[in-house]
Design an enzyme around this catalytic site. Structure first.
Site, PDB file in Angstrom:
ATOM      1  N   TYR A 199      -0.121  11.686  14.374  1.00  0.00           N
ATOM      2  CA  TYR A 199       0.783  10.799  13.618  1.00  0.00           C
ATOM      3  C   TYR A 199       1.414   9.765  14.546  1.00  0.00           C
ATOM      4  O   TYR A 199       1.403   8.563  14.255  1.00  0.00           O
ATOM      5  CB  TYR A 199       1.859  11.645  12.943  1.00  0.00           C
ATOM      6  N   THR A 235       0.853  -1.192   0.000  1.00  0.00           N
ATOM      7  CA  THR A 235       0.000   0.000   0.000  1.00  0.00           C
ATOM      8  C   THR A 235       0.889   1.242   0.000  1.00  0.00           C
ATOM      9  O   THR A 235       2.038   1.205   0.455  1.00  0.00           O
ATOM     10  CB  THR A 235      -0.958   0.040   1.207  1.00  0.00           C
ATOM     11  N   GLY A 236       0.360   2.323  -0.537  1.00  0.00           N
ATOM     12  CA  GLY A 236       1.133   3.562  -0.582  1.00  0.00           C
ATOM     13  C   GLY A 236       2.314   3.469  -1.525  1.00  0.00           C
ATOM     14  O   GLY A 236       3.390   3.993  -1.240  1.00  0.00           O
ATOM     15  N   GLY A 281       7.012   8.104  -2.503  1.00  0.00           N
ATOM     16  CA  GLY A 281       7.891   7.881  -1.359  1.00  0.00           C
ATOM     17  C   GLY A 281       8.535   6.513  -1.308  1.00  0.00           C
ATOM     18  O   GLY A 281       8.870   5.908  -2.330  1.00  0.00           O
TER      19      GLY A 281
HETATM   20  N1  LIG Z   1       9.457   9.647   5.348  1.00  0.00           N
HETATM   21  C1  LIG Z   1       9.979   9.262   6.497  1.00  0.00           C
HETATM   22  O1  LIG Z   1      11.050   9.718   6.916  1.00  0.00           O
HETATM   23  C2  LIG Z   1       9.287   8.210   7.337  1.00  0.00           C
HETATM   24  C3  LIG Z   1       9.825   7.912   8.597  1.00  0.00           C
HETATM   25  C4  LIG Z   1       9.206   6.933   9.367  1.00  0.00           C
HETATM   26  C5  LIG Z   1       8.102   6.265   8.872  1.00  0.00           C
HETATM   27  N2  LIG Z   1       7.607   6.573   7.645  1.00  0.00           N
HETATM   28  C6  LIG Z   1       6.423   5.847   7.168  1.00  0.00           C
HETATM   29  O2  LIG Z   1       6.670   5.337   5.878  1.00  0.00           O
HETATM   30  C7  LIG Z   1       5.429   5.211   5.175  1.00  0.00           C
HETATM   31  C8  LIG Z   1       5.577   5.839   3.791  1.00  0.00           C
HETATM   32  O3  LIG Z   1       5.849   7.227   3.974  1.00  0.00           O
HETATM   33  P1  LIG Z   1       6.557   8.133   2.868  1.00  0.00           P
HETATM   34  O4  LIG Z   1       7.487   8.999   3.586  1.00  0.00           O
HETATM   35  O5  LIG Z   1       7.025   7.297   1.730  1.00  0.00           O
HETATM   36  O6  LIG Z   1       5.289   9.022   2.446  1.00  0.00           O
HETATM   37  P2  LIG Z   1       4.808   9.670   1.091  1.00  0.00           P
HETATM   38  O7  LIG Z   1       5.913   9.875   0.118  1.00  0.00           O
HETATM   39  O8  LIG Z   1       4.005  10.845   1.516  1.00  0.00           O
HETATM   40  O9  LIG Z   1       3.865   8.511   0.482  1.00  0.00           O
HETATM   41  C9  LIG Z   1       2.709   8.127   1.159  1.00  0.00           C
HETATM   42  C10 LIG Z   1       1.969   7.100   0.350  1.00  0.00           C
HETATM   43  O10 LIG Z   1       0.770   6.773   1.081  1.00  0.00           O
HETATM   44  C11 LIG Z   1      -0.337   6.952   0.220  1.00  0.00           C
HETATM   45  N3  LIG Z   1      -1.536   7.411   0.904  1.00  0.00           N
HETATM   46  C12 LIG Z   1      -1.685   8.463   1.747  1.00  0.00           C
HETATM   47  N4  LIG Z   1      -2.968   8.589   2.117  1.00  0.00           N
HETATM   48  C13 LIG Z   1      -3.654   7.619   1.470  1.00  0.00           C
HETATM   49  C14 LIG Z   1      -5.017   7.251   1.411  1.00  0.00           C
HETATM   50  N5  LIG Z   1      -5.974   7.905   2.105  1.00  0.00           N
HETATM   51  N6  LIG Z   1      -5.373   6.201   0.642  1.00  0.00           N
HETATM   52  C15 LIG Z   1      -4.445   5.531  -0.067  1.00  0.00           C
HETATM   53  N7  LIG Z   1      -3.136   5.830  -0.066  1.00  0.00           N
HETATM   54  C16 LIG Z   1      -2.748   6.868   0.703  1.00  0.00           C
HETATM   55  C17 LIG Z   1       0.119   8.023  -0.776  1.00  0.00           C
HETATM   56  O11 LIG Z   1      -0.704   7.942  -1.904  1.00  0.00           O
HETATM   57  P3  LIG Z   1      -0.882   9.248  -2.877  1.00  0.00           P
HETATM   58  O12 LIG Z   1       0.341   9.252  -3.716  1.00  0.00           O
HETATM   59  O13 LIG Z   1      -2.121   8.917  -3.619  1.00  0.00           O
HETATM   60  O14 LIG Z   1      -0.992  10.414  -1.960  1.00  0.00           O
HETATM   61  C18 LIG Z   1       1.543   7.599  -1.026  1.00  0.00           C
HETATM   62  O15 LIG Z   1       1.596   6.538  -1.965  1.00  0.00           O
HETATM   63  C19 LIG Z   1       4.373   5.892   6.051  1.00  0.00           C
HETATM   64  O16 LIG Z   1       3.623   4.921   6.750  1.00  0.00           O
HETATM   65  C20 LIG Z   1       5.202   6.730   7.018  1.00  0.00           C
HETATM   66  O17 LIG Z   1       4.526   6.963   8.245  1.00  0.00           O
HETATM   67  C21 LIG Z   1       8.161   7.531   6.856  1.00  0.00           C
END
Ligand SMILES: NC(=O)c1ccc[n+]([C@@H]2O[C@H](COP(=O)([O-])OP(=O)(O)OC[C@H]3O[C@@H](n4cnc5c(N)ncnc54)[C@H](OP(=O)(O)O)[C@@H]3O)[C@@H](O)[C@H]2O)c1
Length: 260
Positions: A150, A12-13, A17
């Site tokens: 969050y 998912t997602g 990112g």
């Molecule tokens: N970035 C960091 O440093 C970090 C650190 C710790 C943990 N994480 C975790 O890693 C995971 C990925 O984060 P990321 O940083 O890669 O974030 P990101 O680039 O913002 O990507 C988020 C993804 O989640 C999808 N998403 C968000 N809301 C949604 C919804 N309502 N329905 C379906 N899809 C949805 C987005 O889809 P759209 O493209 O359609 O918006 C996108 O594909 C998250 O769980 C985050 O909490 C990230």
């Protein structure tokens, strides 16, 4: 996954990112294994809506004869529109709904397929940013901040991981979770106005370790910080708190313990 037979994963997602990195990397791995014939399908779903989560699970179950790996990665950060409290159409606080409850429900709906496909793995992409849940205000009506929303959603993922791992002991389905990397260069980090500290490759490798490495084969109920096994917030080890969260999650998702 480095297996001879064709494996099926749901990430998912994966439109942005670190999920996009993992999905593309998985595709590249699939493409290089002997059997070839691997491919990817994009299944759009708004994970803030539990009916859409159910619909996604149904589409997966219909399209996939097996499911070897489920990565609950989709999430929304604390920044951007997170400054104001938001709820989904059912009134559930939005980060709790998308970051946690969607993965809870999706996993529950897909458990029959995962069990049938054992050995199978579930990986919950949580975070080191965790905050204990106040069970008197889970929807954060009294004390909202984007960061709090969050962080409680991320701890909820860890608590769910620990409980589900226990429930699935002996089934061949393992469940682990992790903090992939700190401030990867992704949309959610940019929206929070933070200068990235790490790359999606770093976080992606950590996710792929739990998804495919023999290092964790047969091991379940673990929390990793990057590539290393670690300890989560104290509330994750409180079985009473976990039981409360489990009961609330079933109720919000309209599910029962049967089959989980
Ligand atoms: N970035 C960091 O440093 C970090 C650190 C710790 C943990 N994480 C975790 O890693 C995971 C990925 O984060 P990321 O940083 O890669 O974030 P990101 O680039 O913002 O990507 C988020 C993804 O989640 C999808 N998403 C968000 N809301 C949604 C919804 N309502 N329905 C379906 N899809 C949805 C987005 O889809 P759209 O493209 O359609 O918006 C996108 O594909 C998250 O769980 C985050 O909490 C990230």
């Amino acid at each position: 996954m480095p297996q001879q037979s064709r494996k099926i994963a749901l990430v998912t997602g994966s439109t942005d990112g670190v999920g996009r990195f993992v999905a593309e990397r998985g595709r590249a791995v699939v493409a290089t294994i002997a059997a070839l014939g691997g491919g990817a399908r994009f299944l759009p779903a708004d994970l803030s809506d539990l009916a859409a989560v159910r619909g996604l699970a149904d589409r997966v179950a219909k399209a996939a004869p097996r499911l070897d790996l489920l990565i609950n990665n989709a999430g929304i950060g604390s920044g951007g529109t997170g400054a104001q409290r938001q709820v989904n159409a059912a009134g559930v606080e939005l980060r709790f709904a998308v970051n946690y409850l969607a993965g809870f429900a999706l996993t529950a709906h897909l458990l029959p397929l995962l069990r049938k496909s054992a050995p199978a793995r579930v990986v919950n992409v949580a975070s080191v940013g965790q905050r204990a849940i106040d069970f008197d205000d889970v929807m954060l009506e009294r004390s909202y901040s984007g960061g709090r929303a969050y962080m409680q959603s991320k701890l909820a993922q860890v608590m769910f991981t620990f409980d589900l791992a226990q429930r699935l002991a002996g089934t061949g389905v393992t469940v682990n979770c992790l903090h992939p990397a700190t401030y990867m260069a992704t949309t959610m980090v940019r929206q929070a106005g933070v200068n990235p500290w790490s790359t999606v490759e770093e976080g992606g490798q950590a996710i792929l370790q739990l998804a495919a490495s023999p290092v964790v084969e047969g091991r379940s109920g673990l929390y990793f910080n990057g590539l290393a096994e670690s300890r989560a917030d104290a509330q994750a080890y409180d079985s009473k708190a976990r039981a409360k969260l489990w009961a609330l999650s079933l109720q919000l998702a309209g599910l029962t313990d049967e089959g989980i």
